[in-house]
Design an enzyme around this catalytic site. Structure first.
Site, PDB file in Angstrom:
ATOM      1  N   ALA A  29      38.536 -31.130  63.404  1.00 44.57           N
ATOM      2  CA  ALA A  29      38.580 -32.152  62.543  1.00 44.57           C
ATOM      3  C   ALA A  29      37.877 -33.531  63.188  1.00 44.57           C
ATOM      4  CB  ALA A  29      40.150 -32.420  62.276  1.00 44.57           C
ATOM      5  N   ASN A  30      37.689 -34.320  62.431  1.00 41.54           N
ATOM      6  CA  ASN A  30      37.135 -35.420  63.058  1.00 41.54           C
ATOM      7  C   ASN A  30      38.328 -36.695  63.312  1.00 41.54           C
ATOM      8  OD1 ASN A  30      34.580 -34.725  62.262  1.00 41.54           O
ATOM      9  ND2 ASN A  30      33.848 -36.672  61.739  1.00 41.54           N
ATOM     10  N   ARG A  31      38.171 -37.573  63.872  1.00 39.22           N
ATOM     11  CA  ARG A  31      39.211 -38.698  64.055  1.00 39.22           C
ATOM     12  C   ARG A  31      39.321 -39.371  62.722  1.00 39.22           C
ATOM     13  NH1 ARG A  31      41.567 -38.818  69.166  1.00 39.22           N
ATOM     14  NH2 ARG A  31      40.026 -38.069  70.597  1.00 39.22           N
ATOM     15  N   SER A  32      40.124 -39.701  62.028  1.00 38.16           N
ATOM     16  CA  SER A  32      40.174 -40.756  60.865  1.00 38.16           C
ATOM     17  C   SER A  32      41.628 -40.814  60.222  1.00 38.16           C
ATOM     18  CB  SER A  32      39.082 -40.151  59.689  1.00 38.16           C
ATOM     19  OG  SER A  32      39.512 -40.677  58.646  1.00 38.16           O
TER      20      SER A  32
END
Ligand code: C5P
Length: 220
Positions: A29-32
């Site tokens: 995942a990406n950080r968001s």
């Protein structure tokens, strides 16, 4: 209540990360946090727009008065966005994972002591913003975000062209800025007509200003 200049207008907003499975228990995942995207959906709704928010997994609550579609993966996010067309404006705020695992395992990958460590073969995810920016049902206004840690302006300019967007909202997400996961944001509005630096604002204030700008542009 203020004026509702977006009454009768339809909007799509994407928000949050995507989770790309490795196996049933692990993901990339990406950080968001979803804070900025959710605030934009709420701000557009407050101006009267009919908003569909396509959200990846986040812990922020669904904004009131907005139709929320919850997804996990980029391909699901793309499908939900395309199904919501046509709209007047699309604001793609989600931090979509650029890659997914080429063939996610059906069962949990087990750790066997002494055996080799698995490697992940990745494949490219669909670029949702680029797909919408070049679609036959392209919204009148297509807005993307650019989270960069260097060369923020030149990267955003290049992104305008490549993605077929009208505006790129660029921010420097270097860890020192505290923007990622934080409640404030300092953005540059990058358009074909030029670049506008906004001051350090709460993410809700960025959303309010962006919604006002969208209303202004759709009027023209
Ligand atoms: O190329 P980059 O990921 O930096 O572009 C960011 C912009 O593109 C954001 O608006 C993001 O929501 C969108 N995007 C997308 N689908 C992807 C990757 C990025 O919609 N697969």
């Amino acid at each position: 209540d203020g004026p509702r200049p977006l009454t009768g207008r339809k909007a799509i907003v994407t928000s949050g990360p995507t989770h790309e499975p490795i196996d049933p228990v692990r993901y990339i995942a990406n950080r968001s946090s979803g804070r900025q995207g959710h605030a934009i959906a709420a701000a557009l709704s407050a101006l009267g727009a009919d908003v569909t928010l396509v959200s990846g997994p986040v812990s922020v609550p669904d904004p009131m008065g907005v139709k929320v579609i919850h997804v996990e993966r980029a391909d699901q996010m793309r499908d939900a966005v395309l199904a919501a067309l046509p709209v007047d404006v699309a604001v793609m705020v989600a931090a979509v994972a650029d890659w997914r695992v080429a063939s996610a395992a059906d069962q949990k990958i087990k750790k066997h002591p002494g055996e080799s460590i698995p490697t992940l073969a990745l494949t490219e995810n669909p670029d949702i913003l680029k797909t919408v920016g070049h679609h036959t049902l392209r919204p009148k206004l297509v807005i993307g975000f650019a989270a960069e840690t260097q060369d923020v302006e030149s990267n955003a300019m290049a992104k305008l062209e490549r993605k077929g967007a009208d505006i790129i909202v660029a921010n420097d997400v270097s860890p020192a800025t505290g923007i990622m996961g934080g409640v404030r944001n300092r953005v540059k509005i990058v358009a074909h007509s030029g670049i506008e630096q906004w001051p350090d604002l709460a993410k809700e204030e960025v959303a309010t200003k962006l919604a006002a700008m969208i209303a202004e542009r759709l009027k023209q």
